[in-house]
Design a protein around this motif. Structure first.
Motif, PDB file in Angstrom:
ATOM      1  N   GLY A  16       0.862  -1.350  -0.046  1.00 26.71           N
ATOM      2  CA  GLY A  16       0.010   0.020  -0.077  1.00 26.71           C
ATOM      3  C   GLY A  16       0.760   1.254  -0.055  1.00 26.71           C
ATOM      4  O   GLY A  16       0.246   2.313  -0.374  1.00 26.71           O
ATOM      5  N   GLN A  17       1.753   1.252   0.647  1.00 25.11           N
ATOM      6  CA  GLN A  17       2.957   2.224   0.671  1.00 25.11           C
ATOM      7  C   GLN A  17       3.253   2.903  -0.811  1.00 25.11           C
ATOM      8  O   GLN A  17       3.737   4.008  -0.994  1.00 25.11           O
ATOM      9  N   TYR A  18       3.119   1.955  -1.556  1.00 29.03           N
ATOM     10  CA  TYR A  18       3.574   2.221  -3.081  1.00 29.03           C
ATOM     11  C   TYR A  18       2.313   3.008  -3.751  1.00 29.03           C
ATOM     12  O   TYR A  18       2.612   3.762  -4.893  1.00 29.03           O
ATOM     13  N   TYR A  19       1.373   3.143  -3.346  1.00 26.50           N
ATOM     14  CA  TYR A  19       0.161   3.544  -4.013  1.00 26.50           C
ATOM     15  C   TYR A  19      -0.414   4.641  -3.258  1.00 26.50           C
ATOM     16  O   TYR A  19      -1.244   5.700  -3.736  1.00 26.50           O
ATOM     17  N   TYR A  23       1.215   8.430   5.684  1.00 28.23           N
ATOM     18  CA  TYR A  23       1.799   7.250   6.280  1.00 28.23           C
ATOM     19  C   TYR A  23       0.868   6.195   6.748  1.00 28.23           C
ATOM     20  O   TYR A  23       0.546   5.125   6.324  1.00 28.23           O
ATOM     21  N   PRO A  24      -0.398   6.532   7.381  1.00 27.02           N
ATOM     22  CA  PRO A  24      -1.111   5.544   7.973  1.00 27.02           C
ATOM     23  C   PRO A  24      -2.191   5.001   7.014  1.00 27.02           C
ATOM     24  O   PRO A  24      -3.038   4.289   7.171  1.00 27.02           O
ATOM     25  N   GLU A  25      -2.248   5.800   5.915  1.00 27.79           N
ATOM     26  CA  GLU A  25      -3.270   5.607   5.106  1.00 27.79           C
ATOM     27  C   GLU A  25      -3.613   4.288   4.541  1.00 27.79           C
ATOM     28  O   GLU A  25      -4.861   3.520   4.790  1.00 27.79           O
ATOM     29  N   TRP A  26      -2.616   3.552   3.993  1.00 30.95           N
ATOM     30  CA  TRP A  26      -2.759   1.981   3.805  1.00 30.95           C
ATOM     31  C   TRP A  26      -3.310   1.278   4.837  1.00 30.95           C
ATOM     32  O   TRP A  26      -3.687   0.329   4.597  1.00 30.95           O
ATOM     33  N   PHE A  27      -2.777   1.651   6.096  1.00 29.27           N
ATOM     34  CA  PHE A  27      -2.857   0.761   6.937  1.00 29.27           C
ATOM     35  C   PHE A  27      -4.520   0.758   7.442  1.00 29.27           C
ATOM     36  O   PHE A  27      -5.151  -0.118   7.895  1.00 29.27           O
ATOM     37  N   ILE A  28      -5.065   2.047   7.419  1.00 32.89           N
ATOM     38  CA  ILE A  28      -6.447   2.280   7.868  1.00 32.89           C
ATOM     39  C   ILE A  28      -7.155   1.467   6.548  1.00 32.89           C
ATOM     40  O   ILE A  28      -8.135   0.800   7.299  1.00 32.89           O
ATOM     41  N   TYR A  29      -7.105   1.542   5.344  1.00 32.60           N
ATOM     42  CA  TYR A  29      -7.736   0.837   4.402  1.00 32.60           C
ATOM     43  C   TYR A  29      -7.525  -0.548   4.594  1.00 32.60           C
ATOM     44  O   TYR A  29      -8.469  -1.432   4.274  1.00 32.60           O
ATOM     45  N   LEU A  80      -6.053   7.432  -5.085  1.00 36.72           N
ATOM     46  CA  LEU A  80      -5.171   6.837  -6.159  1.00 36.72           C
ATOM     47  C   LEU A  80      -4.833   7.613  -7.373  1.00 36.72           C
ATOM     48  O   LEU A  80      -3.861   7.673  -7.957  1.00 36.72           O
ATOM     49  N   TYR A  81      -6.102   8.252  -7.849  1.00 34.74           N
ATOM     50  CA  TYR A  81      -5.994   9.191  -8.831  1.00 34.74           C
ATOM     51  C   TYR A  81      -5.055  10.432  -8.797  1.00 34.74           C
ATOM     52  O   TYR A  81      -4.417  10.980  -9.489  1.00 34.74           O
ATOM     53  N   ARG A  82      -5.124  10.946  -7.526  1.00 33.81           N
ATOM     54  CA  ARG A  82      -4.094  12.039  -7.207  1.00 33.81           C
ATOM     55  C   ARG A  82      -2.750  11.763  -7.253  1.00 33.81           C
ATOM     56  O   ARG A  82      -1.946  12.386  -7.285  1.00 33.81           O
ATOM     57  N   GLY A  83      -2.375  10.443  -6.830  1.00 34.06           N
ATOM     58  CA  GLY A  83      -1.053   9.895  -6.890  1.00 34.06           C
ATOM     59  C   GLY A  83      -0.544   9.456  -8.227  1.00 34.06           C
ATOM     60  O   GLY A  83       0.584   8.510  -8.183  1.00 34.06           O
ATOM     61  N   GLU A  84      -0.984   9.646  -9.088  1.00 34.57           N
ATOM     62  CA  GLU A  84      -0.650   9.036 -10.330  1.00 34.57           C
ATOM     63  C   GLU A  84       0.675   9.388 -10.794  1.00 34.57           C
ATOM     64  O   GLU A  84       1.400   8.662 -11.311  1.00 34.57           O
ATOM     65  N   ASP A  85       1.008  10.850 -10.385  1.00 35.41           N
ATOM     66  CA  ASP A  85       2.337  11.060 -10.943  1.00 35.41           C
ATOM     67  C   ASP A  85       3.677  10.327  -9.977  1.00 35.41           C
ATOM     68  O   ASP A  85       4.317   9.937 -10.495  1.00 35.41           O
ATOM     69  N   GLU A  86       3.031  10.270  -8.781  1.00 34.71           N
ATOM     70  CA  GLU A  86       4.062   9.471  -7.759  1.00 34.71           C
ATOM     71  C   GLU A  86       4.328   8.116  -8.134  1.00 34.71           C
ATOM     72  O   GLU A  86       5.362   7.618  -8.260  1.00 34.71           O
TER      73      GLU A  86
END
Length: 171
Positions: A16-19, A23-29, A80-86
């Motif tokens: 999740g850290q790649y998407y 920080y805690p976002e992927w752990f919450i999901y 996920l859409y906002r992180g397209e560039d990253e």
């Protein structure tokens, strides 16, 4: 559904850290996915044992879980859409985690799996959306199954069988 939710949660905990980049976002999901799996397992056990109490507990919890999961799905899609560039940057730099570099003293031991980068951004985005929608459909179906079984248990005493006052009782 429980296996599907557990697999999705493990994927989010591991990759999740790649998407998702807060920080805690992927752990919450992933934690919400584990909660869905736990309620699904409790529901499976309640339905298989005809447990009135646990069926009522699941009947109470499923609407909240479905609402939380719908909100989670919307937020995940937006993030996920906002992180397209990253994500594109991570793929072009050999799967290196966004925001870490060896020069900054943050050497990344793990990298994004090559299969994720070879599929392309749009395929990843579509796979996430489809999997989140399938997850919501499964949850709504489980809510319906639980509601229907709960109604059946509530009316169980009023059902007429072939013995003692039922349809076939003749005298």
């Amino acid at each position: 559904m429980a296996i599907y939710s557990i697999a999705g949660s493990i994927f989010l905990f591991k990759y999740g850290q790649y998407y998702f980049f807060l920080y805690p976002e992927w752990f919450i999901y992933g934690g919400i996915g584990m909660a869905v799996a736990a309620i699904a397992i409790i529901n499976i056990l309640a339905l298989s044992n005809r447990s009135y109490i646990w069926t009522r507990v699941c009947k109470f919890l499923w609407p909240f879980i479905v609402c939380i999961s719908a909100i989670r799905a919307i937020i995940m899609i937006v993030q996920l859409y906002r992180g397209e560039d990253e994500i594109t940057w991570e793929c072009t730099n050999g799967g290196q985690l966004w925001g870490t570099s060896a020069e900054a003293g943050n050497p990344s031991e793990t990298t994004m799996p090559n299969a994720m980068c070879s599929t392309g951004w749009h395929a990843i985005f579509v796979i996430f959306i489809v999997s989140l929608l399938i997850d919501l459909v499964f949850q709504i179906y489980m809510l319906f199954l639980n509601w229907r079984f709960s109604k059946r248990l509530e009316h169980y005493n009023g059902m007429k069988g072939p013995h003692y006052g039922g349809y076939y009782y003749g005298s």
